[in-house]
Design a protein around this motif. Structure first.
Motif, PDB file in Angstrom:
ATOM      1  N   ALA A  86       0.798  -1.236   0.000  1.00  0.00           N
ATOM      2  CA  ALA A  86       0.000   0.000   0.000  1.00  0.00           C
ATOM      3  C   ALA A  86       0.824   1.278   0.000  1.00  0.00           C
ATOM      4  O   ALA A  86       0.311   2.330   0.358  1.00  0.00           O
ATOM      5  N   SER A  87       2.101   1.221  -0.411  1.00  0.00           N
ATOM      6  CA  SER A  87       2.834   2.493  -0.499  1.00  0.00           C
ATOM      7  C   SER A  87       2.491   3.232  -1.778  1.00  0.00           C
ATOM      8  O   SER A  87       2.779   4.413  -1.916  1.00  0.00           O
ATOM      9  N   LYS A  88       1.905   2.521  -2.747  1.00  0.00           N
ATOM     10  CA  LYS A  88       1.502   3.167  -3.999  1.00  0.00           C
ATOM     11  C   LYS A  88       0.437   2.318  -4.678  1.00  0.00           C
ATOM     12  O   LYS A  88       0.075   1.241  -4.172  1.00  0.00           O
ATOM     13  N   GLY A  89      -0.060   2.818  -5.789  1.00  0.00           N
ATOM     14  CA  GLY A  89      -0.955   2.032  -6.629  1.00  0.00           C
ATOM     15  C   GLY A  89      -2.294   1.710  -5.975  1.00  0.00           C
ATOM     16  O   GLY A  89      -2.862   2.504  -5.223  1.00  0.00           O
ATOM     17  N   LEU A  90      -2.777   0.508  -6.257  1.00  0.00           N
ATOM     18  CA  LEU A  90      -4.140   0.135  -5.859  1.00  0.00           C
ATOM     19  C   LEU A  90      -4.269  -0.033  -4.344  1.00  0.00           C
ATOM     20  O   LEU A  90      -5.277   0.347  -3.750  1.00  0.00           O
ATOM     21  N   GLY A  91      -3.243  -0.625  -3.713  1.00  0.00           N
ATOM     22  CA  GLY A  91      -3.288  -0.791  -2.261  1.00  0.00           C
ATOM     23  C   GLY A  91      -3.353   0.551  -1.559  1.00  0.00           C
ATOM     24  O   GLY A  91      -4.147   0.748  -0.632  1.00  0.00           O
ATOM     25  N   ARG A  92      -2.544   1.467  -2.016  1.00  0.00           N
ATOM     26  CA  ARG A  92      -2.553   2.801  -1.417  1.00  0.00           C
ATOM     27  C   ARG A  92      -3.932   3.455  -1.580  1.00  0.00           C
ATOM     28  O   ARG A  92      -4.435   4.113  -0.667  1.00  0.00           O
TER      29      ARG A  92
ATOM     30  N   ALA B 210      -6.292   4.877   1.345  1.00  0.00           N
ATOM     31  CA  ALA B 210      -6.748   6.273   1.384  1.00  0.00           C
ATOM     32  C   ALA B 210      -8.268   6.341   1.478  1.00  0.00           C
ATOM     33  O   ALA B 210      -8.822   7.151   2.231  1.00  0.00           O
ATOM     34  N   ALA B 211      -8.953   5.466   0.721  1.00  0.00           N
ATOM     35  CA  ALA B 211     -10.420   5.483   0.743  1.00  0.00           C
ATOM     36  C   ALA B 211     -10.941   5.058   2.113  1.00  0.00           C
ATOM     37  O   ALA B 211     -11.923   5.616   2.620  1.00  0.00           O
TER      38      ALA B 211
ATOM     39  N   THR C 293      -8.179   5.751  -7.583  1.00  0.00           N
ATOM     40  CA  THR C 293      -9.224   6.230  -6.653  1.00  0.00           C
ATOM     41  C   THR C 293     -10.547   5.496  -6.881  1.00  0.00           C
ATOM     42  O   THR C 293     -11.305   5.256  -5.933  1.00  0.00           O
ATOM     43  N   GLU C 294     -10.814   5.121  -8.140  1.00  0.00           N
ATOM     44  CA  GLU C 294     -12.049   4.377  -8.439  1.00  0.00           C
ATOM     45  C   GLU C 294     -11.991   2.994  -7.790  1.00  0.00           C
ATOM     46  O   GLU C 294     -12.992   2.471  -7.292  1.00  0.00           O
ATOM     47  N   PHE C 295     -10.812   2.425  -7.820  1.00  0.00           N
ATOM     48  CA  PHE C 295     -10.604   1.098  -7.208  1.00  0.00           C
ATOM     49  C   PHE C 295     -10.762   1.202  -5.687  1.00  0.00           C
ATOM     50  O   PHE C 295     -11.438   0.373  -5.060  1.00  0.00           O
ATOM     51  N   GLY C 296     -10.162   2.232  -5.110  1.00  0.00           N
ATOM     52  CA  GLY C 296     -10.236   2.422  -3.655  1.00  0.00           C
ATOM     53  C   GLY C 296     -11.670   2.593  -3.183  1.00  0.00           C
ATOM     54  O   GLY C 296     -12.062   2.061  -2.136  1.00  0.00           O
TER      55      GLY C 296
END
Ligand SMILES: NC(=O)c1ccc[n+]([C@@H]2O[C@H](COP(=O)([O-])OP(=O)(O)OC[C@H]3O[C@@H](n4cnc5c(N)ncnc54)[C@H](OP(=O)(O)O)[C@@H]3O)[C@@H](O)[C@H]2O)c1
Length: 259
Positions: free
Chosen positions: A15-21, A25-26, A226-229
């Motif tokens: 989760a430092s970047k990409g989809l996990g992050r 955030a969400a 963001t859409e994924f989150g």
């Protein structure tokens, strides 16, 4: 909509970047106390800081390799009883199956099948006892429609999917759900690496491969993290207790089937 998540605790891997992050955030934006995990400490620390600033929530972080037993112990020592678990790690490299050794397969299985199962094993009974739990596994659209050069991913993730399908039916009576999130193409570093690898293979410019994919994409764009989150946060929410064992494909309509 209030997702009913304020005060819940989430462990979000990769989760430092990409989809996990984006998932972290969400969730933090919904008032969840999030702990994020990745190997690279500096990027992870910055991600925790940024998510904390934008959400107003404290965000913990643990720098470790979640595919190892040691890494999982460190993550769970920091957040022993998560209400929400998002499993994620890097995807295996592309290639030709003729070149893959047993060790390559074991690395893919460790990252994309056995690590999520080990994390679920360590956290599920606590969720059941507390009568609330949400497990979200980030897998891939390749589970539904295989991608030729990602055979390691196709295989390992399908193993996780099959396992989860059975387990999800036994946990839901306790308000504990397990679902898989299947990304198609999303604008992350991983996608860039995939296009770069394809371009090297085909001896074309990376931009050319990307433009080709965009031209074929029904949405004429790739997904935004963001859409994924946002989808992750909904499936983690208090409202999603009747959704379990599902594989949510998020690919802008790229999968051509009716179901
Ligand atoms: N983006 C897409 O279009 C797409 C499509 C289909 C499937 N996927 C899959 O979805 C997952 C997430 O993709 P992404 O695009 O968000 O990738 P990404 O942008 O490369 O981010 C991956 C994240 O996971 C962390 N990570 C990787 N290996 C780890 C490990 N062993 N232990 C702990 N953290 C680890 C990385 O940080 P460190 O490197 O510092 O550990 C990073 O924070 C991957 O499995 C990918 O294959 C993505």
């Amino acid at each position: 909509m209030d997702l009913g998540l304020r005060g819940r605790r989430a462990l979000v891997c990769g989760a430092s970047k990409g989809l996990g992050r984006a998932c972290a955030a969400a969730l933090a934006a919904e008032g969840v106390l999030v702990t994020i995990v990745a190997r690279g400490e500096e990027e992870l620390r910055l991600a925790a800081h940024d998510i904390g600033c934008s959400s107003g929530m404290p965000v913990g972080y643990v720098a470790c390799d979640i595919t190892t037993e040691h890494g999982r112990s460190a993550a769970l020592a920091s957040l022993p009883h998560p209400d929400i678990l998002v499993t994620n790690a890097g995807g295996p490299p592309p290639g030709d199956f003729r070149d893959w050794s047993r060790d390559d397969w074991l690395a893919a299985l460790d990252a994309n099948m056995l690590a999520p199962i080990a994390l679920i094993r360590s956290t599920l009974d606590g969720m059941i006892n507390r009568r609330f739990g949400r497990v979200l596994n980030i897998t891939s659209a390749a589970v539904k429609a295989p991608i030729g050069e990602l055979g390691l991913s196709n295989g390992a993730r399908s193993g996780l999917t099959g396992f989860v399908a059975g387990l999800a039916r036994t946990a839901v009576r306790h308000n504990v759900t397990i679902n898989n999130l299947l990304p198609g193409y999303f604008e992350t570093d991983r996608l860039k690496a995939l296009f770069d690898a394809r371009a090297r293979q085909a001896d074309i410019a990376p931009e050319a491969g990307r433009e080709d994919e965009l031209a074929q994409a029904p949405a004429r764009r790739f997904g935004q993290p963001t859409e994924f989150g946002a989808a992750c946060a909904f499936l983690a929410s208090a409202h999603a207790g009747y959704i379990t064992g599902q594989n949510l494909l998020m690919d802008g309509g790229a999968y051509p089937g009716t179901f």
